[in-house]
Design an enzyme around this catalytic site. Structure first.
Site, PDB file in Angstrom:
ATOM      1  N   LYS A  52       0.724  -1.120  -0.129  1.00 36.80           N
ATOM      2  CA  LYS A  52       0.087   0.115  -0.001  1.00 36.80           C
ATOM      3  C   LYS A  52       1.151   1.222   0.174  1.00 36.80           C
ATOM      4  O   LYS A  52       0.557   2.265  -0.504  1.00 36.80           O
ATOM      5  CB  LYS A  52      -1.000  -0.174   1.310  1.00 36.80           C
ATOM      6  CG  LYS A  52      -2.046  -1.022   1.126  1.00 36.80           C
ATOM      7  CD  LYS A  52      -2.776  -1.233   2.307  1.00 36.80           C
ATOM      8  CE  LYS A  52      -3.544  -2.354   2.055  1.00 36.80           C
ATOM      9  NZ  LYS A  52      -4.290  -2.980   3.478  1.00 36.80           N
ATOM     10  N   GLN A  96      -4.327  -1.829   9.836  1.00 37.69           N
ATOM     11  CA  GLN A  96      -3.982  -3.059   9.080  1.00 37.69           C
ATOM     12  C   GLN A  96      -4.767  -3.976   9.868  1.00 37.69           C
ATOM     13  O   GLN A  96      -4.502  -4.382  11.021  1.00 37.69           O
ATOM     14  CB  GLN A  96      -2.607  -3.422   8.896  1.00 37.69           C
ATOM     15  CG  GLN A  96      -2.603  -4.827   8.065  1.00 37.69           C
ATOM     16  CD  GLN A  96      -3.184  -4.697   6.700  1.00 37.69           C
ATOM     17  OE1 GLN A  96      -3.035  -3.620   5.795  1.00 37.69           O
ATOM     18  NE2 GLN A  96      -3.822  -5.824   6.228  1.00 37.69           N
ATOM     19  N   ASP A 119     -11.416   3.096   4.466  1.00 37.06           N
ATOM     20  CA  ASP A 119     -11.519   1.484   4.183  1.00 37.06           C
ATOM     21  C   ASP A 119     -13.263   1.191   4.140  1.00 37.06           C
ATOM     22  O   ASP A 119     -13.772   0.320   3.767  1.00 37.06           O
ATOM     23  CB  ASP A 119     -10.845   0.738   5.449  1.00 37.06           C
ATOM     24  CG  ASP A 119     -10.037  -0.298   5.081  1.00 37.06           C
ATOM     25  OD1 ASP A 119      -9.723  -0.462   4.100  1.00 37.06           O
ATOM     26  OD2 ASP A 119      -9.135  -0.486   6.116  1.00 37.06           O
TER      27      ASP A 119
END
Ligand code: NDP
Length: 297
Positions: A52, A96, A119
């Site tokens: 990422k 994460q 997200d």
């Protein structure tokens, strides 16, 4: 001829379009910033985070990385997220997953500021998605919508079957499919581990999205001729390779390809799109927070 979708190529197009938007923002003194937070020694999580970061670098997004000791008290993670919420240079925050045991996942999801929740897992953003007023769309289902759009697969009026009901893939995918509007308007069925006869549903589907995490769960015999098959699964299975394993999807590719009209491979299908849509959401977040309009792909 079956159309095998090249997710890497579609994701590259999206990244290239985003690069222009990042430039516009940067020129306006509002370079987008994504913070990644890792509190785990899990090698797979470390790999995901570094991918990422590389993706950010490629399109010009500033990436900030915070790494916490996996034995640290949970408060350290909550405090880190609060700090990032207050940082004006950080427009998106990604913690994460999976989280270590001492951390309350629900608390983490609620702590990320909704406007920085790239997200789209904060309950406010989940609610907005369901209500048809999404602030951000979750990366994997959004990436799938973009793939369908790119390939000209019509969802309106289609029978769509989503296999899996997780909060990160299955449920938001189904929620996107049932919305009124482009790449929604599908008649949508959600299957899961308690579904009595999975094949009876998938055989009726014009579009199957497989997100069960079960290697090769769906084979050609379970599909309708000409169906569009989107394979989200990424499963490690033992294999005679250098690493001792290979990655396979939730779809048995060879038999499915014989029946499907359009299909995504694993790897190189949905995975790269998920990553591209994280960049998309970060650019969108920066544009909103900085009040600088950009065109999104
Ligand atoms: P989860 O394990 O959270 O959810 C799996 C879902 O599949 C559950 O709802 C489960 O049902 C259902 N399921 C399990 N077995 C069956 C079965 N035999 N028949 C029907 N349904 C079944 O997984 P995720 O949603 O997080 O991920 C799914 C897969 O996608 C994984 O392989 C993951 O690695 C991959 N993934 C890939 C991404 C990408 O970008 N390519 C992104 C995210 C995930 P129940 O609810 O009843 O338990």
């Amino acid at each position: 001829m079956t159309n095998v979708i090249d997710g890497d190529a579609v994701a590259a197009e999206i990244r290239s379009d985003l690069e222009a938007s990042v430039e516009t923002l940067t020129d306006a003194g509002a370079r987008p910033g994504l913070a990644t937070v890792l509190m785990s020694d899990d090698p797979a999580s470390e790999t995901y985070v570094s991918m990422k970061q590389n993706d950010c670098e490629e399109v010009g997004i500033e990436s900030v990385h915070v790494e916490l000791d996996e034995d640290a008290p949970a408060e350290e993670l909550y405090d880190t997220v609060e700090e990032l919420n207050r940082d004006p240079d950080v427009h998106g925050i990604l913690v994460q997953m999976p989280l270590v045991d001492q951390v309350d996942e629900r608390r983490v999801l609620r702590t990320v500021a909704p406007e920085k929740d790239v997200d789209a897992f904060h309950p406010e953003n989940v609610g907005r998605l369901v209500a048809g007023d999404a602030r951000f769309k979750p990366c994997t289902p959004h990436g799938i919508q973009k793939l369908l759009e790119h390939e000209g697969v019509e969802t309106e009026g289609a029978e769509a079957v989503v296999v899996g009901r997780s909060n990160i893939v299955g449920k938001p995918m189904a929620n996107l499919f049932v919305q009124k509007g482009p790449f929604g308007n599908a008649t949508t069925t959600v299957c899961h581990s308690r579904t009595a006869d999975l094949a009876a549903h998938t055989r009726e589907a014009d579009i199957v999205v497989a997100a069960a995490g079960v290697p090769e769960l769906i084979d050609g015999s379970m599909l309708k001729e000409g169906a569009t098959v989107v394979d989200v699964g990424v499963n490690r299975v033992d294999a005679d390779t250098e690493k001792g394993y290979e990655l396979v999807g939730d779809v048995e590719f060879e038999s499915a390809k014989e029946v499907a009209g359009t299909i995504t491979p694993v790897p190189g299908g949905v995975g790269p799109m998920t990553r591209a849509m994280l960049l998309y959401n970060t650019v969108k977040a920066a544009s909103r927070q900085e009040g600088v309009d950009v065109t999104l792909p």
